[in-house]
Design a protein around this motif. Structure first.
Motif, PDB file in Angstrom:
ATOM      1  N   LEU A   1      11.481  11.526  -4.102  1.00 15.41           N
ATOM      2  CA  LEU A   1      10.951  12.777  -4.961  1.00 15.41           C
ATOM      3  C   LEU A   1      12.216  13.128  -5.703  1.00 15.41           C
ATOM      4  O   LEU A   1      11.780  14.168  -6.605  1.00 15.41           O
ATOM      5  CB  LEU A   1      10.169  13.473  -4.368  1.00 15.41           C
ATOM      6  N   ASP A   2      13.272  12.544  -5.566  1.00 13.17           N
ATOM      7  CA  ASP A   2      14.254  12.920  -6.229  1.00 13.17           C
ATOM      8  C   ASP A   2      14.522  14.597  -6.246  1.00 13.17           C
ATOM      9  O   ASP A   2      14.813  15.155  -7.369  1.00 13.17           O
ATOM     10  CB  ASP A   2      14.370  12.575  -7.840  1.00 13.17           C
ATOM     11  N   LEU A   3      14.664  14.995  -5.048  1.00 17.08           N
ATOM     12  CA  LEU A   3      14.893  16.515  -4.798  1.00 17.08           C
ATOM     13  C   LEU A   3      16.311  16.756  -4.201  1.00 17.08           C
ATOM     14  O   LEU A   3      16.815  15.600  -3.343  1.00 17.08           O
ATOM     15  CB  LEU A   3      13.826  16.883  -3.701  1.00 17.08           C
ATOM     16  N   PRO A   4      16.858  17.962  -4.267  1.00 17.58           N
ATOM     17  CA  PRO A   4      18.158  18.170  -3.590  1.00 17.58           C
ATOM     18  C   PRO A   4      18.098  18.200  -2.027  1.00 17.58           C
ATOM     19  O   PRO A   4      17.050  18.092  -1.651  1.00 17.58           O
ATOM     20  CB  PRO A   4      18.581  19.472  -4.121  1.00 17.58           C
ATOM     21  N   ALA A   5      19.387  17.696  -1.617  1.00 18.40           N
ATOM     22  CA  ALA A   5      19.504  17.318  -0.117  1.00 18.40           C
ATOM     23  C   ALA A   5      18.898  18.461   0.829  1.00 18.40           C
ATOM     24  O   ALA A   5      18.625  18.320   1.883  1.00 18.40           O
ATOM     25  CB  ALA A   5      20.841  16.972   0.091  1.00 18.40           C
ATOM     26  N   ASP A   6      18.999  19.618   0.307  1.00 19.65           N
ATOM     27  CA  ASP A   6      18.571  20.909   1.032  1.00 19.65           C
ATOM     28  C   ASP A   6      17.295  21.664   0.620  1.00 19.65           C
ATOM     29  O   ASP A   6      17.012  22.506   0.975  1.00 19.65           O
ATOM     30  CB  ASP A   6      19.807  21.980   0.850  1.00 19.65           C
ATOM     31  N   ALA A   7      16.574  20.643  -0.068  1.00 16.95           N
ATOM     32  CA  ALA A   7      15.070  21.209  -0.668  1.00 16.95           C
ATOM     33  C   ALA A   7      14.259  21.256   0.472  1.00 16.95           C
ATOM     34  O   ALA A   7      14.145  20.310   0.941  1.00 16.95           O
ATOM     35  CB  ALA A   7      14.824  20.315  -1.890  1.00 16.95           C
ATOM     36  N   PRO A   8      13.449  22.423   0.818  1.00 17.24           N
ATOM     37  CA  PRO A   8      12.460  22.555   1.733  1.00 17.24           C
ATOM     38  C   PRO A   8      11.051  21.488   1.348  1.00 17.24           C
ATOM     39  O   PRO A   8      10.832  21.716   0.110  1.00 17.24           O
ATOM     40  CB  PRO A   8      12.116  23.995   1.832  1.00 17.24           C
TER      41      PRO A   8
ATOM     42  N   LYS B   1       7.549  16.882  -9.244  1.00 19.11           N
ATOM     43  CA  LYS B   1       7.888  15.598  -9.326  1.00 19.11           C
ATOM     44  C   LYS B   1       7.139  14.756  -8.371  1.00 19.11           C
ATOM     45  O   LYS B   1       7.422  13.497  -8.119  1.00 19.11           O
ATOM     46  CB  LYS B   1       9.456  15.854  -8.695  1.00 19.11           C
ATOM     47  N   TRP B   2       6.213  15.204  -7.738  1.00 21.49           N
ATOM     48  CA  TRP B   2       5.352  14.525  -6.879  1.00 21.49           C
ATOM     49  C   TRP B   2       4.013  14.171  -7.685  1.00 21.49           C
ATOM     50  O   TRP B   2       3.074  14.725  -7.354  1.00 21.49           O
ATOM     51  CB  TRP B   2       4.793  15.177  -5.677  1.00 21.49           C
ATOM     52  N   ASP B   3       4.126  13.182  -8.605  1.00 22.01           N
ATOM     53  CA  ASP B   3       3.122  12.598  -9.371  1.00 22.01           C
ATOM     54  C   ASP B   3       2.373  11.279  -8.773  1.00 22.01           C
ATOM     55  O   ASP B   3       2.847  10.852  -7.921  1.00 22.01           O
ATOM     56  CB  ASP B   3       3.435  12.674 -10.727  1.00 22.01           C
ATOM     57  N   SER B   4       1.622  10.561  -9.433  1.00 24.99           N
ATOM     58  CA  SER B   4       1.114   9.533  -8.981  1.00 24.99           C
ATOM     59  C   SER B   4       2.412   8.413  -8.693  1.00 24.99           C
ATOM     60  O   SER B   4       2.287   7.505  -7.917  1.00 24.99           O
ATOM     61  CB  SER B   4      -0.002   8.658  -9.879  1.00 24.99           C
ATOM     62  N   LEU B   5       3.156   8.269  -9.890  1.00 21.59           N
ATOM     63  CA  LEU B   5       3.991   7.161  -9.771  1.00 21.59           C
ATOM     64  C   LEU B   5       4.985   7.553  -8.489  1.00 21.59           C
ATOM     65  O   LEU B   5       5.446   6.756  -7.620  1.00 21.59           O
ATOM     66  CB  LEU B   5       4.856   6.957 -10.874  1.00 21.59           C
ATOM     67  N   ALA B   6       5.455   8.691  -8.240  1.00 17.09           N
ATOM     68  CA  ALA B   6       6.373   9.289  -7.196  1.00 17.09           C
ATOM     69  C   ALA B   6       5.464   9.030  -6.032  1.00 17.09           C
ATOM     70  O   ALA B   6       6.293   8.479  -5.040  1.00 17.09           O
ATOM     71  CB  ALA B   6       6.689  10.508  -7.560  1.00 17.09           C
ATOM     72  N   HIS B   7       4.453   9.115  -6.058  1.00 18.27           N
ATOM     73  CA  HIS B   7       3.605   8.865  -4.921  1.00 18.27           C
ATOM     74  C   HIS B   7       3.697   7.677  -4.348  1.00 18.27           C
ATOM     75  O   HIS B   7       3.780   7.287  -2.831  1.00 18.27           O
ATOM     76  CB  HIS B   7       2.069   9.230  -4.814  1.00 18.27           C
ATOM     77  N   MET B   8       3.661   6.660  -5.176  1.00 19.70           N
ATOM     78  CA  MET B   8       3.697   5.114  -4.797  1.00 19.70           C
ATOM     79  C   MET B   8       5.143   4.834  -4.462  1.00 19.70           C
ATOM     80  O   MET B   8       5.308   4.072  -3.485  1.00 19.70           O
ATOM     81  CB  MET B   8       3.325   4.259  -5.846  1.00 19.70           C
ATOM     82  N   SER B   9       6.022   5.420  -4.844  1.00 19.09           N
ATOM     83  CA  SER B   9       7.400   5.248  -4.477  1.00 19.09           C
ATOM     84  C   SER B   9       7.668   5.841  -2.981  1.00 19.09           C
ATOM     85  O   SER B   9       8.463   5.281  -2.176  1.00 19.09           O
ATOM     86  CB  SER B   9       8.340   5.990  -5.600  1.00 19.09           C
ATOM     87  N   LEU B  10       7.018   6.961  -2.679  1.00 20.38           N
ATOM     88  CA  LEU B  10       7.239   7.608  -1.662  1.00 20.38           C
ATOM     89  C   LEU B  10       6.532   6.645  -0.508  1.00 20.38           C
ATOM     90  O   LEU B  10       7.047   6.756   0.588  1.00 20.38           O
ATOM     91  CB  LEU B  10       6.549   9.084  -1.530  1.00 20.38           C
ATOM     92  N   ILE B  11       5.361   6.153  -0.762  1.00 19.26           N
ATOM     93  CA  ILE B  11       4.678   5.173   0.238  1.00 19.26           C
ATOM     94  C   ILE B  11       5.514   3.976   0.383  1.00 19.26           C
ATOM     95  O   ILE B  11       5.687   3.664   1.514  1.00 19.26           O
ATOM     96  CB  ILE B  11       3.362   4.723  -0.462  1.00 19.26           C
TER      97      ILE B  11
ATOM     98  N   VAL C   1      -3.008   6.022   2.058  1.00 14.47           N
ATOM     99  CA  VAL C   1      -2.034   6.027   1.036  1.00 14.47           C
ATOM    100  C   VAL C   1      -2.657   7.182   0.157  1.00 14.47           C
ATOM    101  O   VAL C   1      -2.266   8.193  -0.366  1.00 14.47           O
ATOM    102  CB  VAL C   1      -1.798   4.708   0.049  1.00 14.47           C
ATOM    103  N   ILE C   2      -4.147   7.178  -0.018  1.00 14.25           N
ATOM    104  CA  ILE C   2      -4.867   8.063  -0.797  1.00 14.25           C
ATOM    105  C   ILE C   2      -5.028   9.471  -0.062  1.00 14.25           C
ATOM    106  O   ILE C   2      -4.838  10.432  -0.883  1.00 14.25           O
ATOM    107  CB  ILE C   2      -6.324   7.393  -0.889  1.00 14.25           C
ATOM    108  N   ASN C   3      -5.034   9.446   0.976  1.00 14.11           N
ATOM    109  CA  ASN C   3      -5.133  10.583   1.990  1.00 14.11           C
ATOM    110  C   ASN C   3      -3.775  11.308   2.088  1.00 14.11           C
ATOM    111  O   ASN C   3      -4.201  12.657   2.655  1.00 14.11           O
ATOM    112  CB  ASN C   3      -6.039  10.433   3.356  1.00 14.11           C
ATOM    113  N   MET C   4      -2.809  10.805   1.790  1.00 19.51           N
ATOM    114  CA  MET C   4      -1.682  11.359   1.972  1.00 19.51           C
ATOM    115  C   MET C   4      -1.197  12.373   1.161  1.00 19.51           C
ATOM    116  O   MET C   4      -0.587  12.156   0.118  1.00 19.51           O
ATOM    117  CB  MET C   4      -0.384  10.267   2.375  1.00 19.51           C
ATOM    118  N   SER C   5      -1.883  13.574   1.270  1.00 18.63           N
ATOM    119  CA  SER C   5      -1.537  14.620   0.136  1.00 18.63           C
ATOM    120  C   SER C   5      -0.525  15.609   0.456  1.00 18.63           C
ATOM    121  O   SER C   5      -0.577  16.567  -0.400  1.00 18.63           O
ATOM    122  CB  SER C   5      -3.138  15.234  -0.148  1.00 18.63           C
ATOM    123  N   SER C   6      -0.193  15.723   1.730  1.00 11.53           N
ATOM    124  CA  SER C   6       1.171  16.541   1.811  1.00 11.53           C
ATOM    125  C   SER C   6       2.092  15.950   2.879  1.00 11.53           C
ATOM    126  O   SER C   6       1.906  15.026   3.509  1.00 11.53           O
ATOM    127  CB  SER C   6       0.282  17.949   2.557  1.00 11.53           C
TER     128      SER C   6
END
Length: 80
Positions: A14-21, A32-42, A58-63
């Motif tokens: 999600l391209d977040l800082p190393a210390d981001a909660p 930063k967690w949109d549909s494109l980032a979701h597929m990258s995350l998966i 994949v669809i249910n991974m909402s958090s």
């Protein structure tokens, strides 16, 4: 150990800082967690934990919390 790996994957994908909660992150609640980032995350989760995540999961991974539950189905132990 596994929980930290999961946090790191979320931050990187999600391209977040190393210390981001990330423990309270929810899909589309963060800019930063949109549909494109979701597929990258998966893809990153599959690579990191050597699993193949089913389409329904994949669809249910909402958090972040849901990611721990879903990955647990694939044998990833976050309690150890």
């Amino acid at each position: 150990m596994e929980l930290q790996r999961l946090r790191d994957v979320f931050r990187t994908a999600l391209d977040l800082p190393a210390d981001a909660p990330v423990d309270d992150l929810h899909y589309q609640d963060h800019e930063k967690w949109d549909s494109l980032a979701h597929m990258s995350l998966i893809a990153a989760l599959e690579d990191e934990f050597d699993v193949m995540i089913d389409t329904e999961d994949v669809i249910n991974m909402s958090s972040f919390g849901e990611a721990t539950r879903i990955l647990g189905k694939y044998g990833v132990d976050f309690n150890g």
